[in-house]
Scaffold this active site. Structure first.
Site, PDB file in Angstrom:
ATOM      1  N   CYS A 344      32.623  31.983  37.631  1.00 56.97           N
ATOM      2  CA  CYS A 344      31.888  33.071  36.988  1.00 56.97           C
ATOM      3  C   CYS A 344      32.680  33.712  35.848  1.00 56.97           C
ATOM      4  O   CYS A 344      32.141  34.516  35.099  1.00 56.97           O
ATOM      5  CB  CYS A 344      31.521  34.147  38.009  1.00 56.97           C
TER       6      CYS A 344
HETATM    7  S1  FES Z   1      28.271  34.144  36.782  1.00 53.92           S
HETATM    8 FE1  FES Z   1      28.475  33.538  38.809  1.00 53.92          FE
HETATM    9  S2  FES Z   1      27.254  35.049  39.776  1.00 53.92           S
HETATM   10 FE2  FES Z   1      27.136  35.679  37.746  1.00 53.92          FE
END
Ligand code: FES
Ligand SMILES: Cc1ncc(COP(=O)(O)O)c(C=O)c1O
Lengths: 405, 168
Positions: A344
């Site tokens: 992320c």
């Molecule tokens: S980028 Fe992985 S949850 Fe938002």
């Protein structure tokens, strides 16, 4: 965009207590290093090192003295120390410059699977020019095995690059042994080591560890950003990769960043004046943080080795069932500044290649947090962080649907 | 190959990350769905309490759990706020862009976090009617754009990490 960031910072506020542990990504610079740099912007040495006037000669003196400081600490000739404007640039120069200068000798390059991207990506960029790039695998602690590496080296191999210390998990590679087996296989191979995260923490005498080229970066030893070093042993062919007006650096064009060089030199002096003592203190702080977090936080994994083969200042833990980017934001609001190898955090949502190379599963990489301590941290800092991290993990675990069964 | 990107979150994202609304598991929800992939990436769990009011189905309560980034947590929180009190049909109309807009915008790489949240909502609504074996006229038989996008996100995660998971 600018005003958005402003609003973000205002909403974030400045925590009462702050502990910066993201020195891996960007080094905090001690005041005495900053002080050293200041005169070089406009009082002394603000000239161009290759121009015949007084400020120019003053600047050249800084370049020379910094090269001497580097040379002394890695056991080489100052003539063979080349400055770039970052570690990334030095690695690009090492990989692409050697490949271009030696292409008639062979077209195979071997790099370890856990190299910094500034080694892996330039190497892969050469595939278009007909080079074959092989990534040497590592074990679950990040070590390259001698026999595995030797297997990969053949007559076609021109360059092998294995870092001295891993930037994420702190593995201290057995570079000497690796370079020996490589040379046994092919005595002409040029052996490069990216020592950015070893310098100042592990002794990296070029001859003792048996390398032909070595990369360093100023901000990794708490010097300013904007200075990289490539040591190139006498006789190793390297072609410049950037074109422009050369100054004192035959392999890297552009005016030298003299204030940063002055700061780098000071940072070297500070890192080496009490090398063993400072590293021992940092190691003790790191161990205190590690032990405390592993004890207080359930479902936490240490990434990388334990003991003497882990660099003194690195700690990398995976906190299962939480996502690392969220954890960096949570910790930021508590004044604890760290980074994560989670997908992320990445531009294309892929976890850190280092985590994957050591066989961490996706969900293990997802909650990974990198801490890098310095000799400026105190045990109070560590205790503060050791108090905040468990609470932060706990809060995010309450949000997470995982790990509750 | 992973490289980083600046993520200047809006104050709203930060605020909802810090104090998420409607957080937590719901006991005996009338509808539940997950989007993402627990095995290999980001996950949103969405729970709905649905009541009959004046002959229509209304979302009385919505709760979420998230295994994801700050934007993911904020998007899920925002979505639950947006659909509370709406009829199921109205909730069905919420698009990920509405959620992103309500957050004051999301960095481009974080849009999928909002896509997954809306994907979870639509899946929960389908599960609700699926369980009752009746599909209201307004509920399209085929997948909508938003659902397809969410599926694409899930497939993307599977594609990238599916192979590696087997090693674990
Ligand atoms: S980028 Fe992985 S949850 Fe938002
Ligand atoms: C091992 C390693 N090599 C190279 C670099 C790049 O150095 P710089 O940040 O000076 O470009 C880094 C820094 O992130 C590093 O950790």
């Amino acid at each position: 965009m600018t005003s958005d960031v402003r609003r973000l910072l205002e909403a974030h506020g400045r925590p009462e207590r702050e502990v910066y542990l993201d020195n891996e990504n960007s080094g905090w610079v001690p005041p005495e290093v900053v002080e050293t740099m200041l005169p070089y912007f406009n009082r002394v040495g603000y000239g161009h090192p290759s121009i015949t006037n007084r400020p120019g000669w003053e600047a050249f003196e800084v370049v020379q003295e910094t090269a001497e400081a580097v040379a002394r600490t890695i056991g080489v000739d100052p003539e063979d120390v080349h400055f770039t404007h970052s570690g990334t640039e030095a690695n690009n120069l090492a990989i692409v410059g050697v490949a271009r200068a030696n292409r008639s000798r062979g077209k195979k390059i071997v790099v370890s699977a856990v190299e910094h991207l500034s080694v892996i990506l330039p190497a892969e960029s050469l595939e278009d020019a007909g080079f074959k790039v092989v990534r040497a695998p590592v074990d679950e602690e990040g070590f390259v095995d001698q026999d595995v590496l030797a297997e990969l080296v053949d007559r076609e191999t021109v360059l092998v690059s294995v870092q001295t210390v891993n930037h994420e998990i702190g593995t201290i590679q057995r570079v000497r042994g690796l370079s020996e087996v490589v040379r046994d296989k092919n005595a002409d191979v040029i052996f490069h080591t990216d020592a950015c995260d070893a310098y100042g923490r592990v002794r990296v005498d070029a001859d003792a560890i048996g390398v032909d080229m070595m990369t360093l970066s100023s901000h990794k030893i708490l010097g300013p950003k904007g200075v990289g070093v490539l040591y190139v042993a006498d006789g190793v062919g390297v072609e410049p990769v950037l074109r422009g007006a050369l100054s004192s650096q035959p392999l890297w064009p552009g005016v030298e960043n003299v204030p940063a060089l002055a700061g780098f030199k000071r940072a070297i002096e500070l890192a080496f004046e009490d090398f063993d003592g400072a590293n021992e203190r940092v190691r003790a702080l790191r161990d205190r943080l590690m032990d405390s977090l592993l004890e207080r936080v359930p479902d936490a994994l240490l990434n990388g080795p334990r003991g003497e083969e882990r660099v003194s200042d690195n700690l990398n833990l995976s906190f299962l069932h939480v996502e690392g980017e969220a954890l960096t934001v949570e910790l930021s609001m508590r004044g604890v500044y760290v980074s994560s190898g989670s997908a992320c955090t990445s531009r294309i949502l892929e976890p850190s290649h280092v985590m994957l190379a050591i066989g961490r599963r996706y969900e293990e990489a997802h909650g990974s947090i990198l801490f890098r301590l310095t000799r400026y941290h105190t045990s109070d800092d560590v205790d503060y962080v050791a108090g905040q991290v468990p609470e932060a993990v706990e809060r995010l675990r309450r949000i997470s649907p995982l790990g509750k069964g | 190959m992973s490289t980083r990107v600046p993520l200047p979150y809006t104050p709203k994202v930060l605020e909802l990350f810090r104090n998420p609304k409607n957080l937590g598991k719901m006991e005996d929800p009338d509808a539940f769905a997950q989007a993402g992939s627990p095995a290999c990436g980001d996950v949103i769990s969405l729970y709905l309490r649905i009541v009959q009011k004046d002959g229509t189905e209304v979302i009385e309560e919505a709760k979420f759990e998230s295994y994801g980034c700050a934007a993911n947590i904020a998007a899920a929180s925002m979505l639950t706020e947006m659909i509370k009190g709406k009829t199921v049909r109205e909730a069905w109309e919420v698009e990920w862009q509405d959620v992103a807009e309500a957050l004051g915008g999301l960095p481009p790489v974080k849009r999928h976090c909002s896509i997954l949240a809306v994907g979870a909502l639509r899946r929960a609504i389908r599960a609700y009617y699926g369980g009752r074996d009746r599909r209201p006229d307004w509920l399209p038989e085929g997948l909508t754009m938003a659902e397809k996008q969410a599926l694409e996100e899930e497939e993307f995660i599977e594609r990238m990490y599916g192979g590696r998971l087997e090693r674990g």
